[in-house]
Design an enzyme around this catalytic site. Structure first.
Site, PDB file in Angstrom:
ATOM      1  N   CYS A 248       0.849  -1.204   0.000  1.00 44.40           N
ATOM      2  CA  CYS A 248       0.000   0.000   0.000  1.00 44.40           C
ATOM      3  C   CYS A 248       0.880   1.247   0.000  1.00 44.40           C
ATOM      4  CB  CYS A 248      -0.949   0.009   1.192  1.00 44.40           C
ATOM      5  SG  CYS A 248      -1.902  -1.503   1.410  1.00 44.40           S
ATOM      6  N   ALA A 249       1.801   1.317  -0.950  1.00 44.76           N
ATOM      7  CA  ALA A 249       2.908   2.272  -0.898  1.00 44.76           C
ATOM      8  C   ALA A 249       2.551   3.697  -1.287  1.00 44.76           C
ATOM      9  CB  ALA A 249       4.050   1.784  -1.799  1.00 44.76           C
ATOM     10  N   PRO A 251       1.312   7.457  -1.656  1.00 40.15           N
ATOM     11  CA  PRO A 251       2.007   8.109  -2.779  1.00 40.15           C
ATOM     12  C   PRO A 251       3.522   7.970  -2.763  1.00 40.15           C
ATOM     13  CG  PRO A 251       1.433   9.743  -1.156  1.00 40.15           C
ATOM     14  CD  PRO A 251       0.867   8.438  -0.641  1.00 40.15           C
ATOM     15  N   GLY A 252       4.069   7.228  -1.805  1.00 42.89           N
ATOM     16  CA  GLY A 252       5.484   6.912  -1.859  1.00 42.89           C
ATOM     17  C   GLY A 252       6.355   7.546  -0.802  1.00 42.89           C
ATOM     18  N   GLY A 253       5.774   8.251   0.149  1.00 46.05           N
ATOM     19  CA  GLY A 253       6.576   8.905   1.178  1.00 46.05           C
ATOM     20  C   GLY A 253       7.403   7.926   1.985  1.00 46.05           C
ATOM     21  N   LYS A 254       6.786   6.824   2.403  1.00 51.91           N
ATOM     22  CA  LYS A 254       7.517   5.845   3.201  1.00 51.91           C
ATOM     23  C   LYS A 254       8.498   5.062   2.335  1.00 51.91           C
ATOM     24  CE  LYS A 254       3.875   5.332   6.689  1.00 51.91           C
ATOM     25  NZ  LYS A 254       2.819   6.130   6.042  1.00 51.91           N
ATOM     26  N   ASP A 271       1.018  -1.103  -4.918  1.00 50.42           N
ATOM     27  CA  ASP A 271      -0.238  -0.424  -4.620  1.00 50.42           C
ATOM     28  C   ASP A 271      -1.276  -0.939  -5.612  1.00 50.42           C
ATOM     29  OD1 ASP A 271      -1.040   2.114  -2.788  1.00 50.42           O
ATOM     30  OD2 ASP A 271      -2.296   2.033  -4.575  1.00 50.42           O
ATOM     31  N   CYS A 369      -3.256   5.355   9.954  1.00 49.80           N
ATOM     32  CA  CYS A 369      -3.423   6.748  10.394  1.00 49.80           C
ATOM     33  C   CYS A 369      -4.797   6.886  11.048  1.00 49.80           C
ATOM     34  CB  CYS A 369      -3.243   7.733   9.245  1.00 49.80           C
ATOM     35  SG  CYS A 369      -4.304   7.448   7.818  1.00 49.80           S
TER      36      CYS A 369
END
Length: 426
Positions: A248-249, A251-254, A271, A369
């Site tokens: 579940c990546a 928008p890619g921040g992690k 994703d 979150c």
């Protein structure tokens, strides 16, 4: 085009059509030539949704009967928001809101009367409002009760925090620069900021700023990301050569943060939505980092997994997003109580599907979150009960608070969003 009318139409898209505010504004903002006007429309839209339940309660007391026209009703809420929660001068708030009904002349006397009535009756109505928690804290009843049930001692603080505009937080790419060095660059650029006490990579700006004003943003020196979301890499403790899955990546921040913390890993980011996966690829390109990005459903690994187990898995699971309401005030409108059991089931399926992909001795970090216990500690506790080969790796930290399994950050704590983390091993 009148900015207040555009904001009313944006609100109608959320309230009447159940569209996300992000999607609605993506249609509306490009039609507005001036940046200041775009910012004003955006601010009004977020603000009204943030205080919708309070404003709606007030409107129900001011109006002799419900306003059937959605656009005019949104203008009434906009006028009340400006009078109660904004810095717009009262005479301008009334006059400009009334003027926004330019194509519906019949509504102008109504809007004027409603807003003038609030100005005359506000003291009495504020007193009467104290009998309605939904109005005082501007949350739907079901969500207010859920938060109160889970956090009986902290719920008022959490609700107040959810109604505050969020700070803009940055993540420093420590492959490029150090946090102190970047803080110095910000000072040189005239941007006030401070280090986040709980997160080594995080900076909090005193005021939000356009990313194009941030020094070397285009070169990948920093990314916009809340401090709570920056905690995942430290919990995964990745090392060179490890095979890592970011489920579940988007928008890619992690994804970027994992590579910034240890670039010599074999990272697969998946994703389910190909269009969201493109955001991951764009962010990787901006930062000059490499990872495999593949469309795939975390609950169905057979469709994308090559059979080689992972040393580390990050599951940032779909959730109610109740911990990020301050950033996405439309969540209070769009999320419904029946969504929660469905999300819990999706989370359970993903945990169960990804667990066999983890090497013995590997670590899976489950995060959301959300601030609802049913999606967080109860979810992971149930998983541990069903999988005797699984055990919790305790998180010892100075952020959040320990719960029955994992660690919970409540909205606003140390300036961060509401987040949950649990660390599991086999």
């Amino acid at each position: 085009m009148n900015t207040r009318l555009l904001a009313a139409r944006a609100l109608r898209g959320v309230v009447s059509e159940s569209r996300s505010l992000t999607a609605v504004l993506e249609d509306i903002l490009p039609t507005i030539p001036r940046a200041l006007d775009r910012a004003f429309v955006q601010s009004l839209s977020f603000g009204v949704l943030r205080w919708y339940w309070q404003l709606d309660w007030i409107l129900s007391r001011l109006a002799a009967k419900p306003i059937r026209d959605d656009e005019i009703r949104m203008l009434a809420l906009l006028g009340l928001y400006q009078l109660i929660h904004s810095r717009v001068k009262p005479h301008a708030a009334v006059a400009e809101t009334v003027a926004a009904a330019e194509r519906k002349q019949w509504a102008k006397p109504l809007l004027n009367a409603l807003l003038r009535s609030w100005q005359r009756r506000q003291d009495a109505l504020r007193l009467e409002m104290q009998s309605s928690y939904a109005a005082v804290y501007s949350h739907p009843d079901w969500l207010l009760e859920a938060i109160k049930r889970d956090w009986p001692e902290q719920y008022t603080v959490v609700l107040d925090a959810a109604n505050q505009p969020p700070p803009m937080a940055l993540r420093v790419n420590r492959l490029k620069t150090g946090r102190d060095a970047y803080l110095a660059l910000l000072r040189e650029a005239g941007i006030a900021a401070e280090a986040c006490a709980r997160v080594e990579s995080a900076i909090i700006l005193a005021q939000p700023a356009p990313v194009e004003q941030l020094p070397r943003f285009d070169a990948g020196w920093v990314s916009v990301q809340d401090g709570a979301a920056q905690l995942a890499p430290s919990l995964l403790a990745v090392e060179p050569g490890m095979r890592v899955l970011d489920a579940c990546a988007a928008p890619g921040g992690k994804t970027l943060h994992l590579l910034e913390s240890c670039p010599d890993i074999d990272l697969l980011a998946i994703d389910h939505a190909p269009e969201r996966l493109r955001r991951v690829e764009q962010n990787l390109q901006r930062a000059g980092l490499d990872a495999q990005a593949r469309a795939g459903d975390a609950s169905d690994p057979a469709a994308w997994w090559d059979g080689k187990p992972f040393d580390r898995i990050l599951l940032d699971a779909p959730c109610s997003a109740t911990g990020v309401i301050r950033r996405h005030s439309d969540i209070k409108m769009l999320r419904q109580p029946e969504d929660i059991p469905q999300l819990i089931q999706v989370q359970r399926q993903m945990l169960g599907a990804l667990w066999p992909l983890l090497k013995p001795g590997g670590i899976l970090v489950y995060s959301t979150c959300s601030i609802l216990r049913s999606e967080n500690e109860r979810q992971t506790s149930a998983f541990l009960n069903e999988h005797p080969e699984a055990s919790e790796v305790a998180i010892r930290a100075d952020w959040g608070e320990a719960v029955s399994c994992g660690r919970q950050i409540l909205t606003g704590a140390d300036g961060m969003d509401g987040f949950y983390y649990a660390r599991l091993t086999r």
